[in-house]
Write a protein that holds these residues in place. Structure first.
Motif, PDB file in Angstrom:
ATOM      1  N   TYR A 103     -11.636   0.658   5.314  1.00  0.00           N
ATOM      2  CA  TYR A 103     -10.344   1.316   5.062  1.00  0.00           C
ATOM      3  C   TYR A 103     -10.644   2.802   5.123  1.00  0.00           C
ATOM      4  O   TYR A 103     -11.326   3.340   4.247  1.00  0.00           O
ATOM      5  N   TRP A 134     -13.677  -5.267   4.426  1.00  0.00           N
ATOM      6  CA  TRP A 134     -13.185  -4.510   5.570  1.00  0.00           C
ATOM      7  C   TRP A 134     -13.175  -3.006   5.297  1.00  0.00           C
ATOM      8  O   TRP A 134     -13.040  -2.563   4.162  1.00  0.00           O
ATOM      9  N   TRP A 150       0.852  -1.188   0.000  1.00  0.00           N
ATOM     10  CA  TRP A 150       0.000   0.000   0.000  1.00  0.00           C
ATOM     11  C   TRP A 150       0.890   1.240   0.000  1.00  0.00           C
ATOM     12  O   TRP A 150       1.761   1.390   0.850  1.00  0.00           O
ATOM     13  N   HIS A 190      -6.374   3.644   8.272  1.00  0.00           N
ATOM     14  CA  HIS A 190      -6.527   2.474   9.153  1.00  0.00           C
ATOM     15  C   HIS A 190      -7.192   1.346   8.370  1.00  0.00           C
ATOM     16  O   HIS A 190      -8.164   1.568   7.645  1.00  0.00           O
ATOM     17  N   TRP A 191      -6.627   0.139   8.533  1.00  0.00           N
ATOM     18  CA  TRP A 191      -7.183  -1.049   7.889  1.00  0.00           C
ATOM     19  C   TRP A 191      -7.862  -1.929   8.933  1.00  0.00           C
ATOM     20  O   TRP A 191      -7.220  -2.341   9.914  1.00  0.00           O
ATOM     21  N   ASP A 245      -1.562  -1.112  12.341  1.00  0.00           N
ATOM     22  CA  ASP A 245      -2.710  -1.106  11.437  1.00  0.00           C
ATOM     23  C   ASP A 245      -3.204   0.308  11.180  1.00  0.00           C
ATOM     24  O   ASP A 245      -4.244   0.513  10.559  1.00  0.00           O
ATOM     25  N   TYR A 251     -12.083  -2.446   1.462  1.00  0.00           N
ATOM     26  CA  TYR A 251     -11.290  -3.400   0.693  1.00  0.00           C
ATOM     27  C   TYR A 251     -11.776  -4.798   1.027  1.00  0.00           C
ATOM     28  O   TYR A 251     -12.342  -5.034   2.093  1.00  0.00           O
TER      29      TYR A 251
END
Length: 527
Positions: free
Chosen positions: A507, A505, A454, A469-470, A483, A523
């Protein structure tokens, strides 16, 4: 009367000399007013002499033509050697294309004057027609080359856009090491054809909140609902777009997997040792440029206007006008590639810097990836990475876009508000990822076990402190597990992920105000 057939060649050369000096007149008026005034007088004198040469062929006209040519040649030599006051940027610039064109025209004027006096003494006695035809042919060549080259100087590129642009014809043979960057070429040049084009952009194309699956609530409608005095989610923008060649007739298509890139310009790639060449065209109604971060560039490929002591061809890159072209050439030395704690590639960015604030809010930004030598595929991407994802986190302040009033008239209903109205200004702050708000960005698709890299970047002002933030998975940044990563305006971060948690999720930016204003996307990880 001398009756010399060379007078048309001299007249054409005088016109070319006047046109070339006209192209650089404004810059010289600003930097050295005395020289700008001299240029005006020179242009007027060339125009008068050209007219006289066509209509009157006398000794005094030829004497004036030869004297003017010699004076201009002497001034050119002086400016490049000893230098002239307030224009030190010309020192040593013997190969400046505009200067070379002017000096060629002035040599033609001087040579034609000498030929005219020779013709008067020796040539008229000859009855051979071929002797008279040669100067006519020369005049046609001089005028044709002059018109073509002045057109190239004006638009900022050589004809067709494929070769190095005006002011950059010597770039590919520049001794880069002597200019401060340790550079060893690998012989590879990667060429990109990029145009700045005006488009209508929709920040919320889904028409509902993609992260909740529900209609926009009252807070979201502040930003995305059009109506009286409110623009809504659609705005006119100027964006970088990739094309297949220098004809700029066909866009480079984006695959389904890359639709999430949104308003970002095409990904520019380079490997340490490469030369990057960007053939740039501007079709927007504002002057634009391409300014890179990280790589090595000279003053004629910086793309930023400011008082830097340069002039002439070193300024063509700073503000490419509407309809103009320019070719930027950058080198990729070791210091542009990965550092000791980086992986096999690093991220830089490029953006327009003519009016940096207005240009970037108009949308002129894009990512650039530099890969370590020996670690790249043929296309320049890192060979140990399965998928690369790019994210631009930015509060796009459409109030500062040069297209605000045009967008207001096109997409809002009357009555139009005062442009300083607080509520109106708030409605134009688009908290976006790649130009999308409230989950409208196409979902990024990944597979479990892939090595995903990324590349995150931010632009903007003091409100642009972002924390991507993932959900569901973690990343490593510089060898550290996390994260959430931190971004400031014009900062970049590279995060490696090997997703192991299947699902769709969130993102998003973790700043509370940015969450409520829609800076979120999704994502998906599949098996």
């Amino acid at each position: 009367m001398l009756l010399s057939p060379a007078r048309f060649a001299a007249a054409g050369a005088a016109v070319v000399a006047a046109l070339v000096h006209g192209v650089v007149l404004e810059d010289h008026l600003q930097k050295a007013p005395y020289l700008g005034v001299a240029f005006v007088l020179y242009i007027l004198t060339c125009a008068v002499l050209a007219l006289l040469l066509v209509r009157r062929d006398s000794a005094w006209v030829w004497s004036a033509t030869g004297a003017l040519g010699l004076a201009a040649i002497g001034t050119y030599a002086l400016s490049r050697s000893a230098g002239l006051p307030q224009v030190r940027g010309d020192l040593g610039s013997w190969t400046d294309p505009a200067g070379l064109l002017a000096i060629s025209a002035e040599l033609t004027m001087t040579g034609a004057a000498a030929f005219a006096f020779w013709w008067h003494r020796y040539g008229q006695a000859s009855e051979r027609p071929t002797r008279a035809l040669a100067p006519w042919a020369a005049s046609a060549v001089v005028v044709a080359l002059g018109i073509a080259t002045v057109g190239a100087v004006t638009t900022g590129t050589a004809a067709g856009g494929a070769s190095a642009s005006s002011g950059m014809s010597m770039t590919d043979v520049t001794d880069w090491n002597s200019m401060g960057a340790a550079f060893s070429t690998n012989g590879t040049t990667r060429t990109y054809y990029i145009s700045a084009d005006e488009v209508t952009w929709n920040y919320a194309p889904l028409g509902y909140n993609g992260t909740t699956g529900q209609p926009f609530d009252e807070e979201a409608e502040t930003f995305v609902k059009s109506g009286p005095g409110r623009i809504g989610s659609k705005y006119y923008k100027c964006l970088y777009r990739g094309y297949t060649n220098d004809s700029f007739n066909m866009l480079v298509p984006r695959s389904a997997d890359d639709q999430y890139l949104g308003l970002l310009g095409p990904v520019i790639r380079g490997v340490v040792g490469d030369t990057i060449r960007v053939v740039f065209r501007n079709t927007c109604s504002i002057p634009t440029s391409v300014h890179p971060h990280g790589v090595f560039y000279t003053k004629n490929a910086e793309g930023a206007p400011y008082s830097d002591g340069t002039s002439g061809s070193d300024k063509y890159d700073d503000a490419v006008p509407t309809g103009g072209r320019h070719t930027y050439v950058w080198q990729v030395p070791e210091r542009a590639g990965p550092g000791p704690h980086d992986g096999t590639s690093v991220m830089w960015m490029y953006h327009s810097h003519t009016d940096e604030i207005g240009d970037t809010y108009a949308g002129l930004m894009g990512p650039m990836v530099i890969t370590k030598a020996g670690s790249a595929r043929a296309d320049g991407s890192p060979n140990d990475v399965d998928r690369e994802i790019f994210g631009l986190f930015s509060v796009m302040d459409e109030n500062k876009s040069p297209y605000l009033e045009r967008s207001l008239e096109a997409f809002a209903d009357q009555p139009y508000p005062d442009l300083d109205d607080e509520g109106f200004n708030e409605s134009n702050l688009m908290h976006s990822i790649n130009g999308y708000v409230y989950g409208s960005m196409p979902t990024v698709k990944l597979r479990r076990g892939q090595h995903v890299r990324w590349y995150e970047m931010s632009m903007g002002t003091e409100v642009d402190l972002h924390t991507p933030h993932w959900h569901g998975n973690t990343v490593t940044v510089g060898g550290m597990r996390m994260d959430v990563v931190n971004l400031l305006p014009a900062s970049m971060a590279v995060a490696d992920m090997v997703p192991d948690d299947i699902g769709t999720w969130l993102y998003h930016c973790h700043v509370n105000d940015h969450i409520s204003a829609g800076m979120m996307a999704r994502y998906q990880v599949t098996s």
